[in-house]
Scaffold this active site. Sequence first.
Site, PDB file in Angstrom:
ATOM      1  CG  ASP A   1       1.352  -4.841  11.741  1.00  0.00           C
ATOM      2  OD1 ASP A   1       1.681  -3.689  12.077  1.00  0.00           O
ATOM      3  OD2 ASP A   1       1.967  -5.512  10.898  1.00  0.00           O
TER       4      ASP A   1
ATOM      5  CG  ASP B   1       1.831  -1.322  16.464  1.00  0.00           C
ATOM      6  OD1 ASP B   1       2.276  -0.166  16.587  1.00  0.00           O
ATOM      7  OD2 ASP B   1       1.734  -1.904  15.378  1.00  0.00           O
TER       8      ASP B   1
ATOM      9  CB  CYS C   1     -27.336 -21.703  39.939  1.00  0.00           C
ATOM     10  SG  CYS C   1     -28.906 -22.463  40.377  1.00  0.00           S
TER      11      CYS C   1
ATOM     12  CG  ASP D   1       1.561   0.613  12.918  1.00  0.00           C
ATOM     13  OD1 ASP D   1       2.383   1.538  13.019  1.00  0.00           O
ATOM     14  OD2 ASP D   1       1.819  -0.493  12.421  1.00  0.00           O
TER      15      ASP D   1
ATOM     16  CB  CYS E   1     -31.785 -19.944  37.589  1.00  0.00           C
ATOM     17  SG  CYS E   1     -31.470 -19.754  39.353  1.00  0.00           S
TER      18      CYS E   1
END
Length: 767
Positions: free
Chosen positions: A661, A665, A29, A459, A26
Amino acid sequence: MSENIVNIKNDNISKKVVVSVSGMHCASCAINVEKAIKKLNGVTSAVVNIATEKAYLDLNPNLVTEQDIISAIEDAGYGVSDINYADHETSGAEDIDKEEQKIKKAKRRAILVWVFTVPIMLWMILMMIISGVVHNMMLIYDIGMIALASPVLFWLGLPTIRSAIKSVWHRSANMDVLITLGTTSSFATGLAMVLGAPIANYAGISAMIMAFHLTGRYVETKAKGRASQAIKRLLELGAKTAHILIDGEEKEIPIEKVNVGDIMIVRPGEKIPTDGEVIDGESSVDESMATGESMPVQKNIGDKVIGATLNQSGLLKVRALKIGKDTFLSQVIKMVEESQGSKVPIQEFADKVTAYFVPSVLIIAVLTFIIWIIFPDQMKAITAWASEFIPWVNPNLGILTSAIFATVAVLVIACPCALGLATPTALMVGSGMGAERGILIRDGSAIQTLKDVRTIVFDKTGTITKGKPEVTDIIPSEGLDSDYILRLCASVESGSEHPLGQAIVRKALEKGLSLFPLKDFQAIPGKGVMGLLEGKIITVGSPKLLEEIYNKTSLPQWAEKEFFRLESEAKTVMIVAKNGNIEGIVAVADSLKEDSIQAIRELENMGIRTIMLTGDNRRTADAIAKKVGISDVMAEVLPDGKVNAIKEIQAKFGLVAMVGDGINDAPALTQADVGIAIGTGMDIAIEASDITIVNGNLSVVVKAIRLSKATFRKIKQNLYWAYGYNILAIPLAILGLLHPIVAEIAMASSSVSVVTNANLLKKAKIG
């Protein structure tokens, strides 16, 4: 424990470690294990996911060893079945097998428990019918209830009882403690009654409680298995064998034996075994498993292909570039696992509540018993009133029996499992849905943050645009045709390595134009190129090139007009001249991605501000922004200034997502509240991001936002249900208005309903 486990002190690099923890039942735990691991010196972060039954750790290998981790978990009362490291290749197949075995074991236990419990229920119904007639059978009935309940509790329910004892021994409390106290105290009433105590026999009830508990565990385990199917489906995508060329002969080998540089033969209808590059042949490839896009992609010599994608039409020869854990598919699996091992901020509150939940319920149960003993008349009055419309409420029970009845109901109705499963199951389903659509979520917290973002920074190159120059305009002078101008230009540019020149050559070859033999090629930096074609001097470049070579300070009126028009459209314009006479104009530009305009429009319609952040000049940036409908432009920003730009936007507009990308960046992606990397870009940008868009299309950013909102909506629904259920159910149990069996059914149903609701996320329309 896996034999391939290595000592984590083999270097001084910080490591990510995934530990498979056994014995957790559970949310309490999971919290106990998490606390135990966090106490270790050298563990910088630890997240234990009850849904996956794994602990995800970041640690300093010079300060903590594998044995330290195992000891900490075992001291908390749990076990370690396996340890894996981020820099070690794992197939994940063992985890899938273990999960399937766990489901089968839970199912077998659930079936067996009813073999003993159904006779108990039938016997109880029979005794209710004939109890007014037959009195001398009561002793046989009481002994029979004890006999039939014993294997249910002490054989089939033994793991639950053992877990409870272990939890108490290690000074913690979990769900099994509540179930064990409820069932054993009910069972004890049967023994007490046989010995002459004036109370009702609840031994049969104890078996029914355990039966519903084990059945709920099976349904919950099966539902959690469905929630975690994403990784299983990803694992099944990979090819099992590969056909490779060895000394000119084709041989079939297991995928594990493919090496970088091997030449693979891929026929139509076969999966591409691993990431590589096409060296011969052409075909269309179904990359939907990677990008979520249904349209096949044409592949020619020199194109990269992704392992596990499907070759559709032609025969391909592919050189293997990446194998094992370095392949795209392995990285996707890794990112999905990382997402499932992370925590959404809203879960922190749920964890705090869960940490105190079981001890609080134990206290409430004791107080319930005391209240019934001290205030019997008041409590009886409530049950007498409720008995008129609740069939299982019996106001004629003795005070001791009623006190036990209410106390057992309190113990079994409380459910921390629903609280613990509310967030991770929804996150598991959401991350899996994302992976199927080309949205890879590295950090689960991005799910919660992205839904609240009201500004997205883009960008330009490679994000809004393709990042690949293309010929856009060819304007010949009077009497000439465009193919001739393109042929002249490409012939000279064939000597250049500049991306713009290569774009022109590529365009000429695509049109099937033959190039003139080139002699005496020269590149004039910043101005253009020149060379001899059939004895004529051909120049391709800016007006400054003509001025330098021929001392021409102005262009013909038509050329000047076209030059400035094309430049205003953010295109690079080149004047093509023969012996100083202008033959035509060629314009090259980094063209927009096909879906950029639509994606920006959808984001703006969602009330999200869009900003372009680029190092390009203002005129080019403004032209691109105008085309796609971007709200604001920040141009001429150097790479080291992008982080400060993001900070300024955050200060002005609040939560910010950044889409990029390139390698420049990466810092900005990290600074943004949510970093979204275009998967076609640089690896470092992907590593710095929270979310990766595999196919590079901006429309998927819109899908990611919709996925974020849908996933978080499910998380909130689950938490509202889990809290509401406990807040309503526990007071009813205290008042004696819940039969222990009804309470156990409700408890088991609450966990199952949370997981089932998470699985309903798969029906959400995110595009």
